[in-house]
Design a protein around this motif. Structure first.
Motif, PDB file in Angstrom:
ATOM      1  N   LEU A 295       0.832  -1.206   0.000  1.00 17.00           N
ATOM      2  CA  LEU A 295       0.000   0.000   0.000  1.00 17.00           C
ATOM      3  C   LEU A 295       0.868   1.258   0.000  1.00 17.00           C
ATOM      4  CD1 LEU A 295      -2.860  -0.925   2.477  1.00 17.00           C
ATOM      5  CD2 LEU A 295      -2.947  -0.812  -0.008  1.00 17.00           C
ATOM      6  N   GLU A 296       1.983   1.195   0.720  1.00 15.01           N
ATOM      7  CA  GLU A 296       2.893   2.337   0.717  1.00 15.01           C
ATOM      8  C   GLU A 296       3.327   2.653  -0.705  1.00 15.01           C
ATOM      9  OE1 GLU A 296       5.901   1.259   3.688  1.00 15.01           O
ATOM     10  OE2 GLU A 296       5.728   3.338   4.362  1.00 15.01           O
ATOM     11  N   PHE A 297       3.592   1.605  -1.436  1.00 17.53           N
ATOM     12  CA  PHE A 297       3.983   1.750  -2.840  1.00 17.53           C
ATOM     13  C   PHE A 297       2.834   2.381  -3.637  1.00 17.53           C
ATOM     14  CE2 PHE A 297       4.395  -0.048  -7.122  1.00 17.53           C
ATOM     15  CZ  PHE A 297       5.678   0.381  -7.424  1.00 17.53           C
ATOM     16  N   ASP A 298       1.634   1.888  -3.394  1.00 13.39           N
ATOM     17  CA  ASP A 298       0.455   2.436  -4.090  1.00 13.39           C
ATOM     18  C   ASP A 298       0.240   3.909  -3.749  1.00 13.39           C
ATOM     19  OD1 ASP A 298      -0.105   0.143  -5.389  1.00 13.39           O
ATOM     20  OD2 ASP A 298      -1.706  -0.524  -4.059  1.00 13.39           O
ATOM     21  N   GLU A 362       2.129   2.889  12.276  1.00 15.10           N
ATOM     22  CA  GLU A 362       3.168   3.193  11.286  1.00 15.10           C
ATOM     23  C   GLU A 362       2.578   3.765  10.006  1.00 15.10           C
ATOM     24  OE1 GLU A 362       2.339   0.034  12.025  1.00 15.10           O
ATOM     25  OE2 GLU A 362       2.422  -1.267  10.239  1.00 15.10           O
ATOM     26  N   ARG A 363       1.246   3.711   9.890  1.00 11.37           N
ATOM     27  CA  ARG A 363       0.620   4.239   8.683  1.00 11.37           C
ATOM     28  C   ARG A 363       0.474   5.756   8.705  1.00 11.37           C
ATOM     29  NH1 ARG A 363      -3.761   0.074   6.346  1.00 11.37           N
ATOM     30  NH2 ARG A 363      -2.397  -1.723   6.377  1.00 11.37           N
ATOM     31  N   LEU A 364       0.699   6.328   9.870  1.00 13.03           N
ATOM     32  CA  LEU A 364       0.437   7.752  10.037  1.00 13.03           C
ATOM     33  C   LEU A 364       1.041   8.601   8.927  1.00 13.03           C
ATOM     34  CD1 LEU A 364      -0.697   9.978  12.009  1.00 13.03           C
ATOM     35  CD2 LEU A 364       1.655  10.198  12.777  1.00 13.03           C
ATOM     36  N   PHE A 365       2.312   8.372   8.661  1.00 18.51           N
ATOM     37  CA  PHE A 365       3.040   9.332   7.830  1.00 18.51           C
ATOM     38  C   PHE A 365       2.558   9.327   6.384  1.00 18.51           C
ATOM     39  CE2 PHE A 365       5.447   8.048  11.508  1.00 18.51           C
ATOM     40  CZ  PHE A 365       5.583   9.290  12.122  1.00 18.51           C
ATOM     41  N   VAL A 367      -0.427   8.399   5.400  1.00 21.16           N
ATOM     42  CA  VAL A 367      -1.793   8.927   5.363  1.00 21.16           C
ATOM     43  C   VAL A 367      -1.770  10.454   5.491  1.00 21.16           C
ATOM     44  CG1 VAL A 367      -4.086   8.844   6.419  1.00 21.16           C
ATOM     45  CG2 VAL A 367      -2.744   6.766   6.235  1.00 21.16           C
ATOM     46  N   VAL A 368      -0.845  10.947   6.299  1.00 19.36           N
ATOM     47  CA  VAL A 368      -0.689  12.400   6.398  1.00 19.36           C
ATOM     48  C   VAL A 368      -0.322  12.965   5.022  1.00 19.36           C
ATOM     49  CG1 VAL A 368       0.837  14.216   7.290  1.00 19.36           C
ATOM     50  CG2 VAL A 368      -0.173  12.561   8.854  1.00 19.36           C
ATOM     51  N   ASP A 369       0.578  12.280   4.328  1.00 21.04           N
ATOM     52  CA  ASP A 369       0.952  12.737   2.977  1.00 21.04           C
ATOM     53  C   ASP A 369      -0.283  12.823   2.078  1.00 21.04           C
ATOM     54  OD1 ASP A 369       3.537  12.811   3.771  1.00 21.04           O
ATOM     55  OD2 ASP A 369       4.146  10.937   2.793  1.00 21.04           O
ATOM     56  N   MET A 370      -1.110  11.790   2.142  1.00 22.93           N
ATOM     57  CA  MET A 370      -2.316  11.778   1.306  1.00 22.93           C
ATOM     58  C   MET A 370      -3.240  12.931   1.689  1.00 22.93           C
ATOM     59  SD  MET A 370      -3.358   7.755   1.151  1.00 22.93           S
ATOM     60  CE  MET A 370      -4.623   7.858  -0.110  1.00 22.93           C
ATOM     61  N   TYR A 371      -3.423  13.051   2.994  1.00 24.90           N
ATOM     62  CA  TYR A 371      -4.306  14.108   3.487  1.00 24.90           C
ATOM     63  C   TYR A 371      -3.829  15.473   3.007  1.00 24.90           C
ATOM     64  CZ  TYR A 371      -6.221  17.488   6.754  1.00 24.90           C
ATOM     65  OH  TYR A 371      -6.812  18.596   7.293  1.00 24.90           O
ATOM     66  N   GLU A 372      -2.527  15.694   3.121  1.00 22.68           N
ATOM     67  CA  GLU A 372      -1.993  17.001   2.738  1.00 22.68           C
ATOM     68  C   GLU A 372      -2.195  17.263   1.253  1.00 22.68           C
ATOM     69  OE1 GLU A 372       1.983  16.819   4.279  1.00 22.68           O
ATOM     70  OE2 GLU A 372       1.373  17.599   6.246  1.00 22.68           O
ATOM     71  N   ALA A 373      -2.003  16.210   0.456  1.00 25.39           N
ATOM     72  CA  ALA A 373      -2.208  16.379  -0.992  1.00 25.39           C
ATOM     73  C   ALA A 373      -3.645  16.796  -1.277  1.00 25.39           C
ATOM     74  CB  ALA A 373      -1.861  15.080  -1.720  1.00 25.39           C
ATOM     75  N   VAL A 374      -4.576  16.126  -0.611  1.00 29.38           N
ATOM     76  CA  VAL A 374      -5.987  16.412  -0.867  1.00 29.38           C
ATOM     77  C   VAL A 374      -6.358  17.791  -0.326  1.00 29.38           C
ATOM     78  CG1 VAL A 374      -8.345  15.648  -0.471  1.00 29.38           C
ATOM     79  CG2 VAL A 374      -6.560  13.964  -0.812  1.00 29.38           C
ATOM     80  N   ARG A 375      -5.921  18.060   0.898  1.00 26.60           N
ATOM     81  CA  ARG A 375      -6.243  19.345   1.506  1.00 26.60           C
ATOM     82  C   ARG A 375      -5.731  20.507   0.656  1.00 26.60           C
ATOM     83  NH1 ARG A 375      -2.377  20.623   6.141  1.00 26.60           N
ATOM     84  NH2 ARG A 375      -1.109  20.805   4.259  1.00 26.60           N
ATOM     85  N   LEU A 404      -9.859  11.109   5.583  1.00 24.27           N
ATOM     86  CA  LEU A 404      -8.418  10.937   5.797  1.00 24.27           C
ATOM     87  C   LEU A 404      -8.022  11.615   7.104  1.00 24.27           C
ATOM     88  CD1 LEU A 404      -7.019  11.495   2.177  1.00 24.27           C
ATOM     89  CD2 LEU A 404      -6.844   9.401   3.518  1.00 24.27           C
ATOM     90  N   GLY A 405      -8.605  12.782   7.362  1.00 24.10           N
ATOM     91  CA  GLY A 405      -8.331  13.489   8.609  1.00 24.10           C
ATOM     92  C   GLY A 405      -8.729  12.654   9.815  1.00 24.10           C
ATOM     93  N   SER A 406      -9.946  12.099   9.760  1.00 27.59           N
ATOM     94  CA  SER A 406     -10.393  11.265  10.885  1.00 27.59           C
ATOM     95  C   SER A 406      -9.510  10.042  11.019  1.00 27.59           C
ATOM     96  CB  SER A 406     -11.824  10.777  10.687  1.00 27.59           C
ATOM     97  OG  SER A 406     -12.601  11.743  10.086  1.00 27.59           O
ATOM     98  N   SER A 407      -9.069   9.560   9.873  1.00 27.38           N
ATOM     99  CA  SER A 407      -8.219   8.379   9.897  1.00 27.38           C
ATOM    100  C   SER A 407      -6.909   8.688  10.627  1.00 27.38           C
ATOM    101  CB  SER A 407      -7.958   7.944   8.461  1.00 27.38           C
ATOM    102  OG  SER A 407      -6.982   6.964   8.405  1.00 27.38           O
ATOM    103  N   ILE A 408      -6.360   9.867  10.355  1.00 26.07           N
ATOM    104  CA  ILE A 408      -5.123  10.279  11.035  1.00 26.07           C
ATOM    105  C   ILE A 408      -5.364  10.346  12.540  1.00 26.07           C
ATOM    106  CG2 ILE A 408      -3.528  12.209  11.369  1.00 26.07           C
ATOM    107  CD1 ILE A 408      -3.938  12.825   8.372  1.00 26.07           C
ATOM    108  N   LYS A 409      -6.481  10.934  12.891  1.00 25.53           N
ATOM    109  CA  LYS A 409      -6.863  11.002  14.301  1.00 25.53           C
ATOM    110  C   LYS A 409      -6.920   9.598  14.893  1.00 25.53           C
ATOM    111  CE  LYS A 409     -10.175  14.262  16.205  1.00 25.53           C
ATOM    112  NZ  LYS A 409     -11.453  14.939  15.896  1.00 25.53           N
ATOM    113  N   GLY A 410      -7.583   8.721  14.150  1.00 22.77           N
ATOM    114  CA  GLY A 410      -7.743   7.340  14.603  1.00 22.77           C
ATOM    115  C   GLY A 410      -6.405   6.650  14.781  1.00 22.77           C
TER     116      GLY A 410
END
Lengths: 662, 416
Positions: A295-298, A362-365, A367-375, A404-410
């Motif tokens: 998934l990291e690759f994806d 370990e998924r945080l980082f 997912v944060v990247d994804m969130y930032e791209a979308v935001r 994605l934001g809630s996911s980061i929180k989670g």
């Protein structure tokens, strides 16, 4: 006519070859940009695909029924004469408007029929010859005008029928031309000089966007960090042609057909472009079943693809659509969304799937990247998705941002659970820094790299109202993130406290807590965590470490020093025997302590020095005084046996906390 | 119909109901608060499902169910009904969340219970893909509606119908038939689509104005037959609704007698989830939808006596299966009532156009106009319904996602 057409076609092809030189078609150039982005797609494959498509097209082409000869008019049955009053009224209207008499209309329709039938019967693209195209458009304009007049007059039903039928044949042909021009713009001739060439937009310097595309430079694959690029899938000349057709179709009331045809024609380009970015549709279930590494690759592919699509491809499609449907508003909006919807949703689905999958810390980082791209693209979407048709898509993007934001929180919450559930079964040997402490502190330190984003997410309601993220004061120690991190530190502290209980020796428990505490302070001090947790917190933590160190002194050395106490030297004093007894006890204690504690660990060098010094400070004065008193005591003689000289004791103390390995 | 009455379970062949009752009399086995919660949850699920029963089925049942059915009098499998079904799922899931949260508040759940909750979430995640497919399906139906509406509105223009309008209507119907054929091919059935496509070959073929002789024009013509291709699904190509439903229902078995606590609610939610997903797939076009309709893919039926919601759920399942088997629906692109109407009205209009000599007058014109008016009404109803349906499908999607976000699956991370 046919021969004439062929000649013109040949001339056109020659012209195209001249103007284009050895370069490929515009569309191919653009696909090349996308291909270059992802090296897995070679141009060879692209050519193979196109050749196959062309072969399929020419193979299947012969079967379609020619309509050319099918324009014989049906025999009109006699119509019931209109009521006299209505006819009179119509005549009055017609007279007042100064319209030509019906007989001249008949002549007009007959002429148009002849003209148009020729075009409709043409077995090549009418737009392959700009003169033909102009003539056809002119005829259509006349026909639309005629139909409107006939309709307004309402007196000659039969003629209106005939004109209307002719119009519907024009429209069917126009739709075919329209689609062909969009799908294969290079089959048509470049627009004649002085024609509808300039597109009114001068800001596309990137591609040297003048009019006339023959000498335009090929779009170059820019570095992917620069998304300030617009794709011109069609040359200004083609756009002008296509716009002319769209205008006629809308004028004739065929706007919806036009929008459908446009969307169908663009969709394959959009599909192919996205496929070239190397993202493939993934179902939520696949995402859930995938290994994180995969998934990291994806995600690494998804983020630039998402940017390419939402920053370049979709805005470019919007611009193209706005130009083609310039002044034909609702149809352009309908066409645009139908062209891009599926691919946009496919990308969004992946974001949603990631949001709904595991919350392993370990998924945080990523997912944060994804969130930032979308935001970061949200504000840019407003001009692109401003119409009511695309509002739903805009809402999907901000909903994804939200999840994605809630996911980061989670995920952050999950860190808490991870700490809480970390079993206290295995103690770190020698009271050293526990792996959980290292993990959590390094994790939090790394998380601070995304502090701004985390602040935003923790404040909640990010993008909930589709708006820009809430502005937060990053240095406010009471921010939700700060509070949450303080809470995580609390949970960590409690967990370490529980872990310390498994050491049987309370001194070792103190050393363990001290070690971990000191490590935490260090990590906090040399990162932004210090700002988030605040000076007060650091002060408290330092106090705790000092208290643990004092606990250690007390539990380990308290009884040792009390054994060495001889009372005040002046008054009386102990008998030598008692003092010797004390010395023996001291030796036993000291040996025990040394055997155990030389294998203990104090990770921080300064702390180690300090602790040893503190031990020396508490032990050495009393020990030295005991030895001195023994030596000076008259009762003890030459047979006084001193196992450890004060120097020996100091040397031993200096060897405490060296760790088992040493 | 014993919707809420399972007291009579002593006479039932299922031992679970009995053991549940006996457990209830044993306060040591289950604290009374928890027992009450769980029982209330089961009853709420039953009542929520009973409200979805079509009028006829509820009539023989208890008064509450009948009254509820009368309130929501919309037709079975209409957009409104599907929306209520999805709403029912959302309600049940919310209650389930509360039940789990309360159980957690009473103390940490045993590992087995956490595992069960996690398993439900795994099931629910599978439904996310169904939601995505249904969203694409709804969009696809919207495209059908747009084309059908072009055909209908052309023929409803004031004044007489002339050749030009018929030509235009035929073309729209022809494009529609291409879409329908594509989708029926994708979902593996025939029906109206095959009717329309043969109709197209007979009468629409000549209506095409495309030139055809030379290679250039030939390419244009062949593009036109493929250009109204079905939408590319945002799902991966190999995704199958049938397989997905089977995965959602896999291993869904009634808890055994000794499994107390959350076992029953988890099982109930699994069944409700499967029902909602199945109905959604049945209703709208989805890849590999036809296979999904076959009842033998259903998970084992819940024991009626043990669960108050089992009778209404089974009745709904039966109705869905029956609907899928009906002759006029078997080859449909979706069991949604509105899709059925669209297919019927489109076919009627195509036939009316086919039978119409030019110029139209008298009965023939009346036929065409009536068919067009009917299709326009159907399209309007569809437009009104699809928007909220799509929103509701997204709502379900996000609810499922959120229920995971909110830490209902807090033990999940150990799974990977």
């Amino acid at each position: 006519m046919a021969e004439d057409g062929e000649e013109k076609l040949l001339a056109t092809v020659q012209h195209i070859v001249q103007t284009l030189g050895s370069s490929d078609t515009m569309t191919e150039d653009i696909l090349k940009v996308f291909s270059n982005y992802d090296g897995r797609f070679s141009l060879d494959k692209l050519y193979a695909a196109r050749t196959a498509a062309a072969a399929a097209a020419s193979g299947g082409g012969g079967g379609a029924g020619g309509i050319g000869g099918d324009h014989s008019m049906p025999v009109s049955p006699p119509l019931p004469p209109p009521p006299a009053a209505a006819a009179a009224a119509a005549a009055a209207v017609s007279g007042a408007g100064g319209r030509p008499p019906v007989t001249s209309m008949e002549r007009t329709v007959r002429t148009l029929d002849r003209q148009i039938s020729q075009f409709v019967a043409m077995d090549r693209l009418i737009w392959a010859d700009s003169a033909d195209a102009d003539a056809f458009l002119e005829a259509i304009d006349d026909l639309i005008g005629t139909v409107q007049e006939l309709d307004a007059a309402g007196t000659n039903r039969a003629l209106l029928d005939r004109a209307d039928e002719l119009l519907s044949r024009c429209m069917a042909r126009l739709e075919d031309e329209f689609r062909a021009l969009i799908e294969r713009p290079d089959d048509a001739a470049p627009v004649v000089p002085g024609g509808f060439g300039s597109d009114g937009s001068d800001d596309d310097e990137d591609f040297g966007g003048g009019d006339g595309y023959g000498d335009e430079p090929i779009p170059i694959a820019k570095p992917v960090t620069d998304y300030d690029v617009v794709i011109d899938a069609l040359s200004p000349g083609s756009i002008a042609n296509v716009h002319q057709i769209a205008k006629r179709m809308v004028d004739a009331g065929f706007g919806r057909e036009c929008a459908e045809a446009y969307a169908a024609a663009r969709r394959s380009f959009v599909d192919e472009s996205v496929a070239r970015l190397g993202v493939r549709p993934r179902t939520a279930e696949e995402v859930h079943a995938s290994q994180w590494e995969e998934l990291e690759f994806d995600i690494a592919r998804w983020i630039p693809a998402f940017n390419m699509v939402f920053r370049i491809l979709i805005p470019s499609e919007r611009r193209l659509c706005d130009r083609v449907f310039d002044g034909l508003a609702p149809f352009g909006d309908l066409a645009f969304i139908a062209a891009v919807r599926t691919q946009a949703l496919q990308l969004i689905s992946f974001g949603d799937a990631i949001s709904s999958s595991s919350r392993a810390p370990e998924r945080l980082f990523r997912v944060v990247d994804m969130y930032e791209a979308v935001r970061d693209i949200l504000p840019d979407l407003d001009p692109v998705f401003s119409d009511p048709y695309s509002a739903a898509l805009r809402a999907e993007v901000s909903a994804m941002c939200n999840t994605l934001g809630s996911s980061i929180k989670g995920i952050f919450m999950e860190l808490e659970n991870l700490i809480r559930r970390d079993p206290a079964r295995v103690a770190a040997t020698g009271g050293a820094i526990h792996p959980i402490t290292r993990y959590v502190m390094n994790y939090l330190r790394a998380a601070c790299g995304s502090r701004q984003t985390l602040e935003e997410v923790m404040e909640g309601d990010v993008g909930a109202n589709g708006g820009a993220p809430v502005a937060v004061d990053p240095d406010r120690p009471t921010s939700s993130l700060a509070v949450h991190i303080a809470w995580i530190m609390d949970v960590l502290h409690k967990n370490l406290d529980i872990k310390s209980k498994i050491y049987r020796d309370p001194s070792l428990a103190s050393i363990f807590l001290m070690n971990n505490g000191k490590y935490i302070i260090q990590k906090v001090n040399d990162s932004e965590l210090g700002v988030l947790l605040g000076d007060e917190w650091i002060k408290q933590m330092t106090t705790r470490v000092r208290r643990w160190s004092m606990d250690y002194q007390r539990t380990t050395w308290g009884k040792v020093t009390s054994v060495l106490q001889t009372g005040s030297p002046g008054i009386g004093g102990l008998p030598a025997k008692a003092m010797q007894q004390k010395l023996r006890m001291f030796n036993t204690y000291f040996e025990e302590i040394y055997a155990a504690q030389s294998e203990w660990v104090i990770a921080d060098d300064q702390l180690k020095v300090d602790i040893r010094a503190a031990v020396e400070d508490s032990v050495m004065p009393v020990y030295a005084s005991l030895i001195n008193r023994l030596k000076s005591s008259p009762e003890t003689g030459r047979d006084l046996y001193i196992k450890y000289t004060p120097e020996d004791v100091v040397a031993h103390i200096q060897h405490l906390f060296e760790g088992a390995a040493k | 119909m014993p919707v809420t009455d399972y007291q009579g379970s002593s006479s039932s062949p299922f031992s679970f109901g009995r053991s549940l009752l006996s457990l209830r009399r044993d306060p040591a086995a289950m604290p009374s608060g928890e027992e009450a919660d769980l029982e209330a949850f089961q009853r709420h699920v039953a009542a929520t499902l009973a409200e979805l029963l079509p009028g006829g089925d509820a009539a023989g049942g208890d008064a509450a169910a009948a009254a509820a059915a009368a309130v929501g009098a919309e037709e079975f499998l209409s957009v409104a009904w599907i929306r209520r079904l999805l709403e029912a799922f959302v309600i049940c899931q919310e209650e389930f969340r509360v039940v789990v949260a309360q159980a957690r508040r009473r103390g940490a759940l045993p590992a087995a219970a956490e595992k069960m909750v996690a398993e439900f979430h795994e099931r629910a995640v599978k439904a996310l893909d169904v939601c995505n497919a249904a969203r694409d399906g709804v969009d696809q139906v919207r495209r059908w509606e747009r084309l059908a509406d072009i055909a209908a509105s052309v023929l409803r223009a004031p004044g007489e119908i002339h050749e030009g309008q018929l030509r235009r209507a035929r073309k729209a119907l022809s494009d529609l038939s291409v879409l329908l054929v594509d989708d029926t091919a994708a979902s593996g059935s025939g029906g109206v689509a095959s009717f329309l496509s043969s109709h197209r070959n007979r009468s629409f073929g000549r209506a095409r104005a495309s030139p055809s002789r030379s290679a250039v024009a030939g390419a244009a013509a062949s593009a036109s037959s493929s250009h109204f291709r079905s939408l590319s699904w945002s799902m991966s190509r190999t995704w199958s609704a049938a397989r997905q439903l089977q995965a959602i229902g896999a291993g869904l078995a009634a808890p055994r007698a000794h499994e107390a606590g959350l076992a029953a609610p988890v099982y109930s939610m699994g069944c409700v989830l499967h029902l909602a997903a199945w109905a959604l797939v049945a209703a709208v076009p989805c890849p590999d939808r036809a296979t999904a309709l076959q009842a033998h893919h259903l998970p084992a039926a819940p024991p009626r006596a043990a669960f108050p919601w089992a009778p209404p759920l089974l009745t709904l399942q039966e109705r869905l299966a029956e609907e899928g088997k009906r002759k006029d629906r078997r080859h449909s692109c979706g069991l949604l009532k509105e899709i059925h109407s669209l297919e019927k009205s489109t076919q009627k209009l195509a036939e009316a156009i086919d039978a119409a000599p030019i110029p139209l007058f008298g009965d023939r014109e009346t036929d065409v106009r009536e068919a067009a008016a009917e299709l326009t009404a159907v399209c309007e109803a569809m437009r009104d319904g699809l928007e909220p349906l799509e929103r509701q499908v997204r709502e379900v999607f996000h609810r499922i996602v959120r229920s995971r976000v909110d830490g209902l699956d807090s033990s999940m991370h150990n799974a990977d």
